[in-house]
Design an enzyme around this catalytic site. Structure first.
Site, PDB file in Angstrom:
ATOM      1  N   GLY A  66      -1.818  -6.560  -0.004  1.00 34.56           N
ATOM      2  CA  GLY A  66      -2.138  -7.972   0.132  1.00 34.56           C
ATOM      3  C   GLY A  66      -2.359  -8.438   1.556  1.00 34.56           C
ATOM      4  O   GLY A  66      -3.254  -9.242   1.829  1.00 34.56           O
TER       5      GLY A  66
ATOM      6  N   GLY B 221       0.789  -1.215   0.000  1.00 37.41           N
ATOM      7  CA  GLY B 221       0.000   0.000   0.000  1.00 37.41           C
ATOM      8  C   GLY B 221       0.828   1.275   0.000  1.00 37.41           C
ATOM      9  O   GLY B 221       0.484   2.253  -0.669  1.00 37.41           O
ATOM     10  N   THR B 222       1.924   1.271   0.748  1.00 37.49           N
ATOM     11  CA  THR B 222       2.759   2.469   0.823  1.00 37.49           C
ATOM     12  C   THR B 222       3.346   2.820  -0.533  1.00 37.49           C
ATOM     13  O   THR B 222       3.328   3.983  -0.958  1.00 37.49           O
ATOM     14  CB  THR B 222       3.889   2.277   1.854  1.00 37.49           C
TER      15      THR B 222
ATOM     16  N   CYS C 156       2.586   6.331  21.495  1.00 33.79           N
ATOM     17  CA  CYS C 156       3.644   6.295  22.511  1.00 33.79           C
ATOM     18  C   CYS C 156       4.643   5.167  22.270  1.00 33.79           C
ATOM     19  O   CYS C 156       5.832   5.324  22.513  1.00 33.79           O
ATOM     20  CB  CYS C 156       3.046   6.136  23.906  1.00 33.79           C
TER      21      CYS C 156
END
Length: 401
Positions: A200, A71-72, A325
């Site tokens: 995927g 996706g990136t 965090c």
């Protein structure tokens, strides 16, 4: 002790059928798809069959699907590829304040390259306004990028309406559909989508493989250079096992989609209702109805999300927090802040993302242990005195029960 996985928005287990077909293309059918001998032709055929499976899931043509590493990469190719290919036409991009960092950081990079980006706000349900999109358009706007469904709070955006607006204005429309594919009905033509990103490992396929849908005629250029693979848009030897795995996962998603949506929606609603009935001082984050079928995101006052995660993990339940965090940042989720939550409320958020393997028994177990954990953590919280006070003076950001 039971082990229950409620973090499917982070990743999903690989389906056994997917793993089986992948193994075959790791061992027996290992040829390079660019080779013209029988070993290569065999894997080339498998790649094209997978491409067709992904296209069918999206209502697209096979030649509009390009394989990436996930996706990136798909998001980066969409934004940078369209921006650089169309900068003579304009330099303005519209997106939202709650996008995945693959979009936000790509936009930050493009701003350094001379592009201007409008980051649209969202309402308290994490919904972007179509009117805001319309008002943000200028004669320099070349791309609108709005995620299909938010990865944290699950809100599904008005994609069809935004796509129609972009179509009327002759502006390219991209959507990051990483969370929506396999969880929502998607037809790129019906929804007026020009470019779409998917991954995927969110649909019971392997990690390290994704795809980008690019409507025929969209002007886009490659962001990397090499060979002629993927019609020169995404060069590099194809990840054949990953591609066939994605193809099988897409095929299963298409076949099982209605069943998955029904199953997950029922479990989601049971979990939300149970939490609302059993635990006071909470806030359901995201739209109450227009949300991903398996997404539950709730803020619990007077506790830290990380403490909740650790205690749930000790009880065998894997979930995630809206606070960053654990990544070394003291800032809570940018999504929750954009929705108007205070830092204190946002820090106490918990995301429980359900998958097709979850059962009602899993929900019942969670509803058994979660109230106990909350009661113990709140009793030790330095904000406990404030919590007692809040019972008589309810906080406007919380759903009191």
């Amino acid at each position: 002790m039971e082990r229950i996985y409620f973090d499917h928005s982070a990743t999903t287990p690989v389906d056994r059928e997917v793993a089986k077909v992948m193994l075959e293309y790791m061992t027996e059918k290992f040829g390079n798809p660019s080779s013209i001998h029988s070993f290569g032709r065999e894997t080339r055929k498998a790649v094209e069959e997978a491409r067709n499976s992904v296209a069918t899931l999206l209502g697209a043509a096979a030649n509009e699907i390009f394989f990436t590493s996930g996706g990136t990469e798909s998001d980066n190719l969409a934004l940078k590829g369209i921006a650089f290919a169309n900068r003579k036409k304009g330099n303005h991009i519209i997106t939202t304040a709650i996008e995945h960092h693959a979009i936000l950081h790509a936009c930050e990079y493009l701003e350094k390259q001379g592009f201007t980006v409008t980051y649209l706000p969202v309402d308290e349900n994490a919904m972007v306004s179509v009117e805001d999109v319309k008002n943000a358009i200028t004669d320099k706007t070349i791309l609108i990028s709005v995620m299909f469904a938010n990865n944290e709070v699950g809100t599904i955006q008005p994609i069809k309406e935004i796509g129609q607006l972009a179509k009327e204005k002759k502006i390219y429309f991209h959507t990051d559909a990483v969370q929506a594919v396999g969880n929502c009905h998607i037809d790129v033509n019906e929804l007026n989508i020009d470019v779409l990103s998917l991954s995927g490992h969110k649909i019971y396929g392997p990690k390290g493989i994704g795809a980008i849908y690019i409507r025929k005629g969209v002007k886009i250029e490659s962001t990397q250079h090499g060979g002629s693979q993927e019609r020169k848009l995404r060069p590099g030897t194809e990840n054949v096992p990953g591609i066939v795995g994605l193809g099988k996962a897409a095929e299963l998603a298409r076949i099982e989609l209605d069943q998955r949506i029904s199953h997950l929606t029922n479990l989601r609603d049971k979990l939300i209702k149970g939490i609302q009935e059993k635990i006071p001082d909470i806030k359901l984050n995201g739209h109450k109805e227009i949300r991903l079928p398996g997404n539950v995101n709730i803020s619990f006052l007077y506790v830290e999300g990380e403490s909740l995660l650790l205690n749930l993990d000790l009880k065998g339940i894997a979930a995630s927090s809206g606070s960053a965090c654990t990544s070394g940042s003291l800032d809570p989720s940018h999504v929750l802040l954009a929705m108007g939550l205070t830092h204190e409320v946002a820090h106490g958020s918990l995301r429980l993302s359900l998958g097709r393997g979850n059962t009602e028994a899993d929900i019942n177990y969670c509803l058994e242990v979660l109230p106990q954990i909350l009661e113990r953590l709140r009793s030790m919280s330095p904000l406990n005195a404030n919590s007692k006070l809040a019972a008589n003076n309810p906080c406007s950001q919380c759903d009191h029960h």
